[in-house]
Scaffold this active site. Structure first.
Site, PDB file in Angstrom:
ATOM      1  N   TYR A 148       0.838  -1.195   0.000  1.00 22.28           N
ATOM      2  CA  TYR A 148       0.000   0.000   0.000  1.00 22.28           C
ATOM      3  C   TYR A 148       0.878   1.252   0.000  1.00 22.28           C
ATOM      4  O   TYR A 148       0.693   2.158   0.808  1.00 22.28           O
ATOM      5  CB  TYR A 148      -0.899   0.014   1.232  1.00 22.28           C
ATOM      6  CG  TYR A 148      -1.877  -1.136   1.329  1.00 22.28           C
ATOM      7  CD1 TYR A 148      -2.405  -1.737   0.202  1.00 22.28           C
ATOM      8  CD2 TYR A 148      -2.282  -1.617   2.576  1.00 22.28           C
ATOM      9  CE1 TYR A 148      -3.314  -2.774   0.297  1.00 22.28           C
ATOM     10  CE2 TYR A 148      -3.203  -2.658   2.681  1.00 22.28           C
ATOM     11  CZ  TYR A 148      -3.708  -3.241   1.540  1.00 22.28           C
ATOM     12  OH  TYR A 148      -4.611  -4.267   1.644  1.00 22.28           O
ATOM     13  N   ASP A 211      -8.970  -4.517   9.725  1.00 21.34           N
ATOM     14  CA  ASP A 211      -7.902  -4.181   8.785  1.00 21.34           C
ATOM     15  C   ASP A 211      -7.218  -2.889   9.231  1.00 21.34           C
ATOM     16  O   ASP A 211      -7.649  -2.228  10.175  1.00 21.34           O
ATOM     17  CB  ASP A 211      -8.453  -4.038   7.362  1.00 21.34           C
ATOM     18  CG  ASP A 211      -7.481  -4.590   6.308  1.00 21.34           C
ATOM     19  OD1 ASP A 211      -6.268  -4.298   6.420  1.00 21.34           O
ATOM     20  OD2 ASP A 211      -7.926  -5.303   5.398  1.00 21.34           O
ATOM     21  N   GLY A 236      -6.933  -1.687  12.976  1.00 18.14           N
ATOM     22  CA  GLY A 236      -5.743  -2.109  13.696  1.00 18.14           C
ATOM     23  C   GLY A 236      -4.912  -3.099  12.897  1.00 18.14           C
ATOM     24  O   GLY A 236      -5.231  -3.419  11.743  1.00 18.14           O
ATOM     25  N   ASP A 237      -3.852  -3.581  13.543  1.00 19.63           N
ATOM     26  CA  ASP A 237      -2.963  -4.592  12.972  1.00 19.63           C
ATOM     27  C   ASP A 237      -3.172  -5.861  13.780  1.00 19.63           C
ATOM     28  O   ASP A 237      -2.767  -5.937  14.940  1.00 19.63           O
ATOM     29  CB  ASP A 237      -1.513  -4.112  13.064  1.00 19.63           C
ATOM     30  CG  ASP A 237      -0.512  -5.084  12.457  1.00 19.63           C
ATOM     31  OD1 ASP A 237      -0.813  -6.294  12.397  1.00 19.63           O
ATOM     32  OD2 ASP A 237       0.584  -4.645  12.072  1.00 19.63           O
ATOM     33  N   PHE A 238      -3.806  -6.869  13.182  1.00 21.95           N
ATOM     34  CA  PHE A 238      -4.179  -8.046  13.972  1.00 21.95           C
ATOM     35  C   PHE A 238      -2.982  -8.890  14.385  1.00 21.95           C
ATOM     36  O   PHE A 238      -3.117  -9.785  15.216  1.00 21.95           O
ATOM     37  CB  PHE A 238      -5.229  -8.908  13.251  1.00 21.95           C
ATOM     38  CG  PHE A 238      -4.949  -9.192  11.804  1.00 21.95           C
ATOM     39  CD1 PHE A 238      -3.975 -10.095  11.428  1.00 21.95           C
ATOM     40  CD2 PHE A 238      -5.693  -8.559  10.817  1.00 21.95           C
ATOM     41  CE1 PHE A 238      -3.730 -10.366  10.093  1.00 21.95           C
ATOM     42  CE2 PHE A 238      -5.455  -8.823   9.466  1.00 21.95           C
ATOM     43  CZ  PHE A 238      -4.470  -9.728   9.103  1.00 21.95           C
ATOM     44  N   HIS A 256      -1.222 -17.223   3.164  1.00 23.42           N
ATOM     45  CA  HIS A 256      -0.217 -17.438   2.112  1.00 23.42           C
ATOM     46  C   HIS A 256       0.781 -16.293   2.003  1.00 23.42           C
ATOM     47  O   HIS A 256       1.818 -16.433   1.348  1.00 23.42           O
ATOM     48  CB  HIS A 256      -0.895 -17.715   0.763  1.00 23.42           C
ATOM     49  CG  HIS A 256      -1.474 -16.518   0.087  1.00 23.42           C
ATOM     50  ND1 HIS A 256      -1.834 -16.521  -1.244  1.00 23.42           N
ATOM     51  CD2 HIS A 256      -1.782 -15.264   0.541  1.00 23.42           C
ATOM     52  CE1 HIS A 256      -2.320 -15.336  -1.584  1.00 23.42           C
ATOM     53  NE2 HIS A 256      -2.299 -14.566  -0.532  1.00 23.42           N
ATOM     54  N   ASN A 303       4.480 -16.081  -7.204  1.00 20.36           N
ATOM     55  CA  ASN A 303       4.105 -14.687  -6.978  1.00 20.36           C
ATOM     56  C   ASN A 303       4.279 -14.285  -5.517  1.00 20.36           C
ATOM     57  O   ASN A 303       4.644 -13.148  -5.214  1.00 20.36           O
ATOM     58  CB  ASN A 303       2.663 -14.445  -7.418  1.00 20.36           C
ATOM     59  CG  ASN A 303       2.335 -12.975  -7.482  1.00 20.36           C
ATOM     60  OD1 ASN A 303       3.060 -12.198  -8.084  1.00 20.36           O
ATOM     61  ND2 ASN A 303       1.259 -12.576  -6.823  1.00 20.36           N
ATOM     62  N   GLN A 307       6.372 -11.102  -4.324  1.00 20.58           N
ATOM     63  CA  GLN A 307       5.548 -10.026  -3.765  1.00 20.58           C
ATOM     64  C   GLN A 307       5.300 -10.097  -2.264  1.00 20.58           C
ATOM     65  O   GLN A 307       4.854  -9.107  -1.682  1.00 20.58           O
ATOM     66  CB  GLN A 307       4.186 -10.007  -4.465  1.00 20.58           C
ATOM     67  CG  GLN A 307       4.191  -9.292  -5.805  1.00 20.58           C
ATOM     68  CD  GLN A 307       2.802  -8.778  -6.142  1.00 20.58           C
ATOM     69  OE1 GLN A 307       1.950  -9.524  -6.578  1.00 20.58           O
ATOM     70  NE2 GLN A 307       2.581  -7.490  -5.928  1.00 20.58           N
TER      71      GLN A 307
END
Length: 346
Positions: A148, A211, A236-238, A256, A303, A307
């Site tokens: 992001y 999220d 938040g950040d879980f 994943h 991927n 990534q």
């Protein structure tokens, strides 16, 4: 025994080599608005008209359109007045932005982001890590800080993910009977596409999207209607912040992204707060047990290398993680589509 030449192996290799050309042709037609223009048109159009309306060269557009015909993305009609083009059903349904099942934003994310990372696949294989620094000049120590890296990039990702759930979401939400779970947390629920599928199929449920604050704010503003009270948000950040008690936790395309130790940390954290009889629904694309396929999943695992920090796994590997975290009853359901579902109950 037939030789490699008798089996036409060189032609097969050329087709693999041309795969980049094929996908880039589709991405370019999407980006220029070819499929949107032809969907809006009530009649087939000539290459000159299409080029004029989209502001491109006539010679470039003609070659692009002819290649799209070869890829079965367009149909061509020849009459006394010349050559005319129209969309195929596939393009109307999935490549035109106006379609409710459009994959346009997903295509643009691949074209503008994924392909740039894949340019450094050789480096990723050598180093065993993602390639955001080479592709975009940005550190990936904070993985989703890199994903992001701008509001524009974040919104593009959110639209693309919602498009995937508009096609695959109902299959994974319906893989098990989730009606007993009325209080659901969707961890990393992003723009809410899967949450909307969930409340549609299970109208007595509520879903809280957990999220990052900037993701939740955009989801509220752009994706979830304010009158939809069955979908709520938890910012938040879980991984770092507390996870509230719930009946069911959805982890869709989350595990994943991360190495096993981080997956275990999250699953153990969820198990600790999960209500008795509750569970966790893992949604991922699954490798065969011998890793022989499916090809799509093998490519997605590559991927993850370029990534993210994780990889695609087999159903047994996910089941073992769930059991090690304390979820004793684990079931796997193959949907026959891109994503499958694994339900672990406490």
């Amino acid at each position: 025994m037939d030789s490699a030449e008798d089996l036409n192996y060189p032609q097969i290799l050329f087709q693999y080599n041309h795969g980049f050309f094929f996908s880039k042709t589709m991405f370019t037609a999407c980006e220029l608005g070819v499929f949107d223009l032809l969907l809006e048109s009530e009649e087939p159009l000539s290459s000159d008209v299409i080029a004029g309306r989209l502001g491109t060269s006539t010679t470039g557009m003609e070659r692009l359109l002819d290649t799209c015909v070869g890829l079965k993305l367009l149909r061509v009609e020849l009459n006394s007045e010349g050559v005319f083009y129209r969309n195929t059903e596939l393009s109307n349904l999935y490549l035109a932005k106006a379609s409710p099942k459009s994959l346009y934003h997903n295509m643009m994310y691949y074209s503008k982001t994924v392909y740039l990372c894949w340019h450094y696949l050789t480096d990723a294989v050598r180093e065993g890590k993602n390639q955001y620094e080479r592709a975009f000049g940005i550190s990936s120590k904070d993985l989703f800080g890199a994903v992001y890296r701008s509001e524009e990039e974040m919104i593009k990702f959110m639209y693309g993910l919602n498009e995937i759930w508009s096609i695959c979401g109902r299959d994974v939400i319906a893989a098990f009977d989730l009606s007993p779970f009325t209080h659901i947390y969707d961890l990393g629920g992003c723009a809410g596409g899967l949450a909307q599928e969930c409340i549609s199929l299970y109208p007595n449920s509520t879903v809280t999207i957990y999220d990052l604050p900037k993701v939740a704010q955009v989801a509220k503003e752009r994706f979830i209607p304010p009158e939809e009270h069955r979908i709520m948000f938890h910012e938040g950040d879980f991984f770092k912040d507390p996870v509230p008690e719930a009946d069911l936790y959805i982890l869709a395309r989350i595990l994943h992204d991360w190495p096993d130790d981080k997956c275990m940390h999250l699953l153990e954290k969820i198990h600790k707060v999960c209500k008795p009889g509750g569970g966790v629904l893992v949604v991922e694309t699954l490798l065969n047990e011998d890793k022989s396929g499916p090809l799509d999943t093998q490519v997605y695992s590559l991927n993850m290398l370029v990534q993210a920090e994780g990889k695609e796994k087999t159903s047994t590997e996910y089941s073992n993680l769930l059991r090690a975290a304390g979820f004793k009853e684990v079931q796997v359901k193959k949907t026959g589509k891109l994503y499958d579902a694994i339900l672990g109950k406490k």
